[in-house]
Design a protein around this motif. Structure first.
Motif, PDB file in Angstrom:
ATOM      1  N   ILE A  40       0.873  -1.170   0.000  1.00 15.47           N
ATOM      2  CA  ILE A  40       0.000   0.000   0.000  1.00 15.47           C
ATOM      3  C   ILE A  40       0.909   1.217   0.000  1.00 15.47           C
ATOM      4  O   ILE A  40       1.676   1.429   0.940  1.00 15.47           O
ATOM      5  CB  ILE A  40      -0.930   0.017   1.232  1.00 15.47           C
ATOM      6  CG1 ILE A  40      -1.863  -1.193   1.208  1.00 15.47           C
ATOM      7  CG2 ILE A  40      -1.753   1.309   1.257  1.00 15.47           C
ATOM      8  CD1 ILE A  40      -2.776  -1.290   2.425  1.00 15.47           C
ATOM      9  N   VAL A  41       0.869   2.011  -1.067  1.00  9.66           N
ATOM     10  CA  VAL A  41       1.827   3.095  -1.265  1.00  9.66           C
ATOM     11  C   VAL A  41       1.111   4.340  -1.797  1.00  9.66           C
ATOM     12  O   VAL A  41       0.001   4.251  -2.324  1.00  9.66           O
ATOM     13  CB  VAL A  41       2.941   2.679  -2.262  1.00  9.66           C
ATOM     14  CG1 VAL A  41       3.717   1.474  -1.745  1.00  9.66           C
ATOM     15  CG2 VAL A  41       2.364   2.395  -3.636  1.00  9.66           C
ATOM     16  N   PRO A  42       1.748   5.516  -1.703  1.00  6.61           N
ATOM     17  CA  PRO A  42       1.167   6.722  -2.300  1.00  6.61           C
ATOM     18  C   PRO A  42       1.036   6.575  -3.813  1.00  6.61           C
ATOM     19  O   PRO A  42       1.949   6.058  -4.479  1.00  6.61           O
ATOM     20  CB  PRO A  42       2.179   7.820  -1.935  1.00  6.61           C
ATOM     21  CG  PRO A  42       2.912   7.289  -0.752  1.00  6.61           C
ATOM     22  CD  PRO A  42       2.988   5.814  -0.948  1.00  6.61           C
ATOM     23  N   TYR A  43      -0.074   7.041  -4.353  1.00  3.34           N
ATOM     24  CA  TYR A  43      -0.321   6.865  -5.775  1.00  3.34           C
ATOM     25  C   TYR A  43       0.773   7.480  -6.638  1.00  3.34           C
ATOM     26  O   TYR A  43       1.172   6.901  -7.656  1.00  3.34           O
ATOM     27  CB  TYR A  43      -1.674   7.471  -6.151  1.00  3.34           C
ATOM     28  CG  TYR A  43      -1.952   7.400  -7.635  1.00  3.34           C
ATOM     29  CD1 TYR A  43      -2.088   6.185  -8.271  1.00  3.34           C
ATOM     30  CD2 TYR A  43      -2.047   8.568  -8.403  1.00  3.34           C
ATOM     31  CE1 TYR A  43      -2.337   6.106  -9.644  1.00  3.34           C
ATOM     32  CE2 TYR A  43      -2.297   8.501  -9.763  1.00  3.34           C
ATOM     33  CZ  TYR A  43      -2.429   7.267 -10.381  1.00  3.34           C
ATOM     34  OH  TYR A  43      -2.648   7.200 -11.727  1.00  3.34           O
ATOM     35  N   GLN A  44       1.290   8.655  -6.231  1.00  5.68           N
ATOM     36  CA  GLN A  44       2.272   9.310  -7.090  1.00  5.68           C
ATOM     37  C   GLN A  44       3.542   8.487  -7.237  1.00  5.68           C
ATOM     38  O   GLN A  44       4.292   8.660  -8.204  1.00  5.68           O
ATOM     39  CB  GLN A  44       2.603  10.705  -6.585  1.00  5.68           C
ATOM     40  CG  GLN A  44       3.256  10.776  -5.226  1.00  5.68           C
ATOM     41  CD  GLN A  44       3.645  12.201  -4.880  1.00  5.68           C
ATOM     42  OE1 GLN A  44       3.872  13.028  -5.766  1.00  5.68           O
ATOM     43  NE2 GLN A  44       3.725  12.506  -3.607  1.00  5.68           N
ATOM     44  N   ALA A  45       3.797   7.543  -6.314  1.00  2.00           N
ATOM     45  CA  ALA A  45       4.993   6.712  -6.405  1.00  2.00           C
ATOM     46  C   ALA A  45       4.872   5.637  -7.473  1.00  2.00           C
ATOM     47  O   ALA A  45       5.888   5.076  -7.916  1.00  2.00           O
ATOM     48  CB  ALA A  45       5.291   6.063  -5.059  1.00  2.00           C
ATOM     49  N   ILE A  46       3.635   5.326  -7.902  1.00  2.52           N
ATOM     50  CA  ILE A  46       3.449   4.253  -8.880  1.00  2.52           C
ATOM     51  C   ILE A  46       2.641   4.693 -10.099  1.00  2.52           C
ATOM     52  O   ILE A  46       2.353   3.885 -10.973  1.00  2.52           O
ATOM     53  CB  ILE A  46       2.755   3.038  -8.238  1.00  2.52           C
ATOM     54  CG1 ILE A  46       1.433   3.448  -7.567  1.00  2.52           C
ATOM     55  CG2 ILE A  46       3.680   2.351  -7.248  1.00  2.52           C
ATOM     56  CD1 ILE A  46       0.577   2.275  -7.125  1.00  2.52           C
ATOM     57  N   ALA A  47       2.277   5.969 -10.171  1.00  3.68           N
ATOM     58  CA  ALA A  47       1.401   6.446 -11.252  1.00  3.68           C
ATOM     59  C   ALA A  47       1.965   6.108 -12.625  1.00  3.68           C
ATOM     60  O   ALA A  47       1.235   5.629 -13.514  1.00  3.68           O
ATOM     61  CB  ALA A  47       1.197   7.952 -11.114  1.00  3.68           C
TER      62      ALA A  47
END
Length: 302
Positions: free
Chosen positions: A239-246
């Motif tokens: 579970i990670v911040p979206y901007q890290a995997i966008a």
């Protein structure tokens, strides 16, 4: 007490030793020791304790370092107003933040700052929120972009971002084929998590606790890139911040989704030392951040 002594104290705090301080200021170690001795005699308090080959500041020294930070900031601003009619910032801006912030928020921000203030030098430190707070208090960091809340009377916290946290898997993972993922679908899944005690982990732990789920954590780390690498190898899901995997989600290298019925967010904000007035450098930093905020991918839109 004079400005030179405050400068010596700050440099010892930054370098960790009298010898390194002398090299940086181009004076002998004996001269450094003499100035510290004079200051200790004036104050009637020890300023440093020796620990092996290094020195550790006493609370009195830490207070003087913070005083020096404010004094030199005022001096820089005053001189800048007199000598620089263009309004460009000069000197060094020292920032800190977690790995995700340093990888995905600071690059566009520092690029913008450099364009507006080409003579400004910038230093960046990757650090936990706890360490960043210590460095800000010691005057070694000007501002941190940290996970909130941080409620300290001697610090100012300015909310800046609301980042969505999403479940991430490989595209071939069984969860990636479901139309929706429920909290109970996660109960038996292995997780690669952010480290315990971090602001992001607290948000995630609170979610699992609210669902009476004890997640299976096979690995934890402070580095979001390590989480991504471990998920990619199949060690677990994350579970990670979206901007890290966008970018990877768009390229179909990762699958991401919200947990059905739940939206997870973490609040991030600027933290800096409280003063009678906001230093101009901090004001320009916040202004530049407002300019680039709209370019950040903080939440999934579908």
């Amino acid at each position: 007490m004079d400005l030179r002594q405050l400068q010596i104290l700050q440099t010892i705090a930054e370098t960790g030793s009298f010898t390194a301080c002398g090299r940086q200021l181009h004076v002998s170690q004996s001269a450094i020791s003499r100035q510290i001795l004079l200051l200790e005699e004036e104050l009637g308090e020890p300023l440093f304790l020796r620990v092996g080959r290094r020195v550790r500041m006493t609370p009195a020294a830490e207070s003087l370092v913070q005083l020096g930070q404010r004094v030199f900031q005022d001096v820089r601003e005053t001189v800048g107003k007199i000598t620089d009619r263009t309004g460009e910032l000069r000197g060094t801006l020292r920032l800190s933040g977690g790995m995700t912030v340093c990888l995905y928020v600071f690059p566009p921000l520092l690029k913008h700052l450099r364009r507006v203030h080409p003579h400004l030098e910038m230093r960046l430190t990757v650090a936990t929120a706890g360490r960043s707070v210590e460095e800000i208090r010691a005057g070694r960091i000007d501002a941190g972009l940290l996970t909130l809340p941080i409620e300290e009377s001697d610090l100012v916290s300015v909310p800046a971002l609301r980042e969505e946290l999403l479940l991430m898997t490989t595209p071939t993972h069984p969860l990636a084929r479901r139309k929706k993922v429920t909290p109970q679908d996660l109960a038996e899944e292995p997780f690669v998590m952010f480290e315990p005690g971090s602001g992001t982990r607290r948000v995630i732990d609170h979610f699992f606790a609210s669902q009476n789920i004890s997640p299976i954590v096979v690995m934890d780390t402070e580095n979001v890139e390590i989480i991504k690498a471990m998920v990619k190898t199949g060690l677990g899901i994350g579970i990670v911040p979206y901007q890290a995997i966008a970018r990877e989600v768009q390229a179909r290298q990762f699958f991401c989704t919200r947990v059905d019925g739940h939206e997870l967010f973490r609040e991030t904000g600027w933290v800096y030392a409280r003063a009678n007035r906001t230093p101009r450098m901090i004001g320009e930093l916040l202004k530049s951040f407002d300019e680039v905020r709209g370019r950040l991918k903080l939440a999934r839109h579908s």
